[in-house]
Design a protein around this motif. Structure first.
Motif, PDB file in Angstrom:
ATOM      1  N   ALA A 186       1.087  -1.335  -0.119  1.00  0.00           N
ATOM      2  CA  ALA A 186      -0.031   0.089  -0.009  1.00  0.00           C
ATOM      3  C   ALA A 186       0.910   1.321   0.087  1.00  0.00           C
ATOM      4  O   ALA A 186       1.925   1.065  -0.469  1.00  0.00           O
ATOM      5  N   ARG A 187       0.544   2.167   0.552  1.00  0.00           N
ATOM      6  CA  ARG A 187       1.235   3.568   0.321  1.00  0.00           C
ATOM      7  C   ARG A 187       2.406   3.544   1.450  1.00  0.00           C
ATOM      8  O   ARG A 187       2.337   2.976   2.599  1.00  0.00           O
ATOM      9  N   VAL A 188       3.501   3.567   0.930  1.00  0.00           N
ATOM     10  CA  VAL A 188       4.834   3.449   1.659  1.00  0.00           C
ATOM     11  C   VAL A 188       5.417   4.872   1.883  1.00  0.00           C
ATOM     12  O   VAL A 188       5.599   5.594   0.819  1.00  0.00           O
ATOM     13  N   HIS A 189       6.089   5.220   3.035  1.00  0.00           N
ATOM     14  CA  HIS A 189       6.721   6.528   3.155  1.00  0.00           C
ATOM     15  C   HIS A 189       8.203   6.674   2.571  1.00  0.00           C
ATOM     16  O   HIS A 189       9.086   5.905   3.142  1.00  0.00           O
ATOM     17  N   THR A 190       8.187   7.039   1.291  1.00  0.00           N
ATOM     18  CA  THR A 190       9.555   7.330   0.551  1.00  0.00           C
ATOM     19  C   THR A 190       9.661   8.776   0.245  1.00  0.00           C
ATOM     20  O   THR A 190       8.823   9.465   0.286  1.00  0.00           O
ATOM     21  N   PRO A 191      11.055   8.991  -0.408  1.00  0.00           N
ATOM     22  CA  PRO A 191      11.100  10.203  -0.669  1.00  0.00           C
ATOM     23  C   PRO A 191      10.228  10.943  -1.759  1.00  0.00           C
ATOM     24  O   PRO A 191       9.785  11.883  -2.027  1.00  0.00           O
ATOM     25  N   PHE A 192       9.876   9.699  -2.726  1.00  0.00           N
ATOM     26  CA  PHE A 192       8.756  10.171  -3.762  1.00  0.00           C
ATOM     27  C   PHE A 192       7.419  10.542  -3.336  1.00  0.00           C
ATOM     28  O   PHE A 192       6.956  11.631  -3.856  1.00  0.00           O
ATOM     29  N   VAL A 193       7.132  10.045  -1.951  1.00  0.00           N
ATOM     30  CA  VAL A 193       5.805  10.674  -1.451  1.00  0.00           C
ATOM     31  C   VAL A 193       6.054  11.960  -1.045  1.00  0.00           C
ATOM     32  O   VAL A 193       5.002  13.018  -1.326  1.00  0.00           O
ATOM     33  N   LYS A 223       6.705   1.335   5.910  1.00  0.00           N
ATOM     34  CA  LYS A 223       8.271   1.948   5.937  1.00  0.00           C
ATOM     35  C   LYS A 223       8.747   1.068   4.854  1.00  0.00           C
ATOM     36  O   LYS A 223       8.646  -0.295   4.856  1.00  0.00           O
ATOM     37  N   PRO A 224       9.867   1.683   4.181  1.00  0.00           N
ATOM     38  CA  PRO A 224      10.488   0.762   3.100  1.00  0.00           C
ATOM     39  C   PRO A 224      11.358  -0.419   3.794  1.00  0.00           C
ATOM     40  O   PRO A 224      11.404  -1.462   3.172  1.00  0.00           O
ATOM     41  N   GLU A 225      11.638  -0.453   4.852  1.00  0.00           N
ATOM     42  CA  GLU A 225      12.619  -1.349   5.553  1.00  0.00           C
ATOM     43  C   GLU A 225      11.451  -2.996   5.785  1.00  0.00           C
ATOM     44  O   GLU A 225      12.097  -3.875   5.890  1.00  0.00           O
ATOM     45  N   GLU A 226      10.234  -2.420   5.998  1.00  0.00           N
ATOM     46  CA  GLU A 226       9.207  -3.589   6.006  1.00  0.00           C
ATOM     47  C   GLU A 226       9.021  -4.362   4.951  1.00  0.00           C
ATOM     48  O   GLU A 226       8.813  -5.439   5.002  1.00  0.00           O
ATOM     49  N   ILE A 227       9.131  -3.597   3.806  1.00  0.00           N
ATOM     50  CA  ILE A 227       8.947  -4.376   2.446  1.00  0.00           C
ATOM     51  C   ILE A 227       9.996  -5.004   2.340  1.00  0.00           C
ATOM     52  O   ILE A 227      10.007  -5.924   1.769  1.00  0.00           O
ATOM     53  N   ALA A 228      11.377  -4.399   2.717  1.00  0.00           N
ATOM     54  CA  ALA A 228      12.678  -5.004   2.335  1.00  0.00           C
ATOM     55  C   ALA A 228      12.779  -6.282   3.163  1.00  0.00           C
ATOM     56  O   ALA A 228      13.140  -7.243   2.683  1.00  0.00           O
ATOM     57  N   ASN A 229      12.255  -6.358   4.334  1.00  0.00           N
ATOM     58  CA  ASN A 229      12.069  -7.639   5.054  1.00  0.00           C
ATOM     59  C   ASN A 229      11.361  -8.877   4.490  1.00  0.00           C
ATOM     60  O   ASN A 229      11.702  -9.833   4.701  1.00  0.00           O
TER      61      ASN A 229
END
Length: 258
Positions: A186-193, A223-229
């Motif tokens: 879903a929506r992830v907090h990244t520099p793009f956002v 969080k990007p880290e959650e997707i990475a995990n």
């Protein structure tokens, strides 16, 4: 003990920022040699420098994933020096607009990066994986692949294609020991956002950030880290029985917003 990618080599497209950067750093931290394919040289260089500074291994190459000749050339260079085990198709771009507000140029641009880019990379790496006796592919899809998102016509089209390409490749190459799955954030907090909010809602950044966060049932963005995990697990040997599956990671968005 955590999941390990020791002695594995991964190609990560769009690995210089956002979710791609988090995956690159996570994989390197857990033993993988990371090759970042990026069009943004500054982001790629900074990410790799950070990985090397922490004792990880990696390199980056400038690459436009929508250009099949470039992708084939870069992959050939990498394969000449490494046995590649993992492909993360993360590179992608967004577009805001319904069908009436999506120009032909907008549509083609989204298709070329988000759909053709994924195809180009799988087209180049699947034969390599077959020759190596197997491999793992993760395609970054989206909740927009399976549910309606307002004003995301072209983006939803592209991510729907990513989802079905994932299923197709998983079925065609399961006997070749190639696992292919997708992740749908879903929506992830990244520099793009942050950039999107700043450019579209100047002076109201905090208000809009909170508003967008509250569209998630959990009341926050991922969080990007959650997707990475999740990507780390799916690429590890512990996930060796998983293929042809989409993994929503959405704070309950799909199931709890109905």
């Amino acid at each position: 003990m955590g999941f390990s990618l020791k002695n594995k080599t991964a190609i990560i497209t769009g690995g210089g920022s956002g979710i791609g950067k988090a995956i690159s750093e996570n994989f390197a931290q857990n033993g993988a040699f990371v090759h970042i394919l990026e069009h943004n040289e500054v982001n790629a260089r900074e990410t790799i420098e950070g990985i090397l500074a922490k004792g990880g291994k990696g390199s980056w190459k400038k690459c436009d994933v929508s250009n099949q000749e470039q992708v084939s050339g870069v992959v050939a260079e990498i394969v000449a020096g490494h046995t590649v085990d993992i492909l993360i198709n993360n590179a992608g771009i967004a577009h805001v607009g319904n069908v009436e507000h999506t120009s032909a140029e907008d549509f083609d641009r989204i298709y070329n990066v988000n759909v053709k880019g994924v195809y180009n990379c799988m087209h180049a790496l699947v034969p390599v994986f077959k020759n190596n006796g197997g491999g793992v592919i993760i395609n970054m899809a989206s909740i927009a692949s399976s549910v309606g998102i307002s004003d995301r016509f072209a983006y939803s089209m592209s991510k729907g294609a990513v989802l079905t390409m994932t299923y197709s490749v998983a079925k065609d190459y399961v006997a070749a020991n190639i696992r292919c799955n997708s992740i749908s954030p879903a929506r992830v907090h990244t520099p793009f956002v942050d950039g999107f909010i700043a450019s579209n809602y100047p002076g109201k950044e905090k208000e809009m950030f909170e508003k967008l966060s509250k569209t998630q049932p959990m009341g926050r963005m991922g969080k990007p880290e959650e997707i990475a995990n999740l990507a780390l697990y799916l690429c590890s040997d512990e996930a060796s029985f998983i293929t042809g599956t989409d993994f929503p990671i959405d704070g309950g968005f799909i199931k709890l917003n109905g």
